[in-house]
Design an enzyme around this catalytic site. Structure first.
Site, mmCIF file in Angstrom:
data_model
loop_
_atom_site.group_PDB
_atom_site.id
_atom_site.type_symbol
_atom_site.label_atom_id
_atom_site.label_comp_id
_atom_site.label_asym_id
_atom_site.label_seq_id
_atom_site.Cartn_x
_atom_site.Cartn_y
_atom_site.Cartn_z
ATOM 1 N N ASP A 20 4.520 -24.224 19.300
ATOM 2 C CA ASP A 20 4.113 -23.846 17.943
ATOM 3 C C ASP A 20 3.963 -22.322 17.879
ATOM 4 O O ASP A 20 3.424 -21.688 18.785
ATOM 5 C CB ASP A 20 2.787 -24.529 17.573
ATOM 6 C CG ASP A 20 2.534 -24.474 16.083
ATOM 7 O OD1 ASP A 20 2.589 -25.524 15.421
ATOM 8 O OD2 ASP A 20 2.274 -23.356 15.554
ATOM 9 N N GLU B 256 2.559 -28.636 6.181
ATOM 10 C CA GLU B 256 3.108 -27.347 5.729
ATOM 11 C C GLU B 256 4.621 -27.325 5.811
ATOM 12 O O GLU B 256 5.280 -26.752 4.949
ATOM 13 C CB GLU B 256 2.555 -26.205 6.596
ATOM 14 C CG GLU B 256 1.099 -25.884 6.325
ATOM 15 C CD GLU B 256 0.555 -24.866 7.328
ATOM 16 O OE1 GLU B 256 1.349 -24.174 7.993
ATOM 17 O OE2 GLU B 256 -0.677 -24.798 7.429
ATOM 18 N N VAL B 257 5.154 -27.894 6.872
ATOM 19 C CA VAL B 257 6.606 -27.915 7.056
ATOM 20 C C VAL B 257 7.089 -29.339 6.780
ATOM 21 O O VAL B 257 6.696 -30.284 7.476
ATOM 22 C CB VAL B 257 6.999 -27.471 8.481
ATOM 23 C CG1 VAL B 257 8.500 -27.608 8.684
ATOM 24 C CG2 VAL B 257 6.551 -26.026 8.733
ATOM 25 N N HIS C 268 7.160 -33.723 12.225
ATOM 26 C CA HIS C 268 6.896 -33.168 13.553
ATOM 27 C C HIS C 268 5.573 -33.704 14.047
ATOM 28 O O HIS C 268 4.659 -33.947 13.268
ATOM 29 C CB HIS C 268 6.869 -31.633 13.515
ATOM 30 C CG HIS C 268 5.972 -31.077 12.463
ATOM 31 N ND1 HIS C 268 6.351 -30.984 11.128
ATOM 32 C CD2 HIS C 268 4.700 -30.622 12.513
ATOM 33 C CE1 HIS C 268 5.353 -30.478 10.426
ATOM 34 N NE2 HIS C 268 4.338 -30.258 11.240
HETATM 35 P P1 AMP Z 1 1.992 -28.877 9.589
HETATM 36 O O1 AMP Z 1 3.206 -29.011 8.698
HETATM 37 O O2 AMP Z 1 0.777 -28.451 8.849
HETATM 38 O O3 AMP Z 1 1.749 -30.110 10.427
HETATM 39 O O4 AMP Z 1 2.249 -27.727 10.646
HETATM 40 C C1 AMP Z 1 3.414 -26.975 10.719
HETATM 41 C C2 AMP Z 1 3.344 -26.200 12.021
HETATM 42 O O5 AMP Z 1 4.593 -25.581 12.247
HETATM 43 C C3 AMP Z 1 2.275 -25.108 12.055
HETATM 44 O O6 AMP Z 1 1.393 -25.335 13.149
HETATM 45 C C4 AMP Z 1 3.100 -23.823 12.235
HETATM 46 O O7 AMP Z 1 2.444 -22.874 13.045
HETATM 47 C C5 AMP Z 1 4.363 -24.350 12.878
HETATM 48 N N1 AMP Z 1 5.563 -23.537 12.639
HETATM 49 C C6 AMP Z 1 6.031 -23.057 11.468
HETATM 50 N N2 AMP Z 1 7.160 -22.356 11.647
HETATM 51 C C7 AMP Z 1 7.431 -22.407 12.981
HETATM 52 C C8 AMP Z 1 8.470 -21.861 13.806
HETATM 53 N N3 AMP Z 1 9.463 -21.143 13.292
HETATM 54 N N4 AMP Z 1 8.409 -22.114 15.134
HETATM 55 C C9 AMP Z 1 7.403 -22.828 15.662
HETATM 56 N N5 AMP Z 1 6.401 -23.373 14.943
HETATM 57 C C10 AMP Z 1 6.406 -23.151 13.623
#
Ligand code: AMP
Ligand code: ZN
Length: 119
Positions: free
Chosen positions: A32, A96-97, A101
């Site tokens: 992460d 968030e993404v 995952h």
């Molecule tokens: P969530 O969608 O809240 O479960 O978490 C999304 C996670 O993706 C967060 O912990 C971010 O820090 C991580 N994240 C976002 N962009 C990237 C990236 N390019 N590489 C690695 N981790 C990422």
């Protein structure tokens, strides 16, 4: 299958870098970018699946692999005495993404409580 604008699809296509721990045809694991524990990596299906609401039978192999690999990769990353795995979904889950995952979090010391208790 793949979304041109999705950040994790871009990582799957090799268009943006990630600190990769493991990958095969179905899944990838990378650290992460904003770690919240000494060990914090993500296990991600290579196919674009926005949320667990969108999971279909054809995703079972990748989703099963994520669970089946978590312990081995956690141990290899240094979390040998336990870890937590989390899949956030949607607004209420603070996702968030929008590409499924699984977070794997651990380290030498026990993590905090799973959720903050409401007062
Ligand atoms: P969530 O969608 O809240 O479960 O978490 C999304 C996670 O993706 C967060 O912990 C971010 O820090 C991580 N994240 C976002 N962009 C990237 C990236 N390019 N590489 C690695 N981790 C990422
Ligand atoms: Zn995606």
């Amino acid at each position: 299958m793949t979304d041109p604008n999705c950040i994790f699809c871009k990582i799957a296509r090799g268009e943006i870098p990630a600190k990769m721990l493991f990958q095969d045809a179905d899944v990838m694991a990378f650290h992460d970018i904003r770690p919240q524990a000494p060990v914090h990596f993500l296990l991600v299906p290579k196919a674009h699946v926005a949320t667990l609401y969108d999971a279909q039978p054809e995703h079972e192999r990748a989703l099963g692999k994520m669970l089946a690999l978590a312990g081995r990769l956690a141990r290899e990353a240094g979390a040998s005495d336990g870890f937590r795995s989390i899949v956030n979904t949607g607004r209420v889950g603070h996702q968030e993404v929008y590409h499924v995952h699984m977070h794997v979090l651990g380290g030498a010391e026990p993590l905090g409580p799973m959720l903050q208790r409401r007062k």
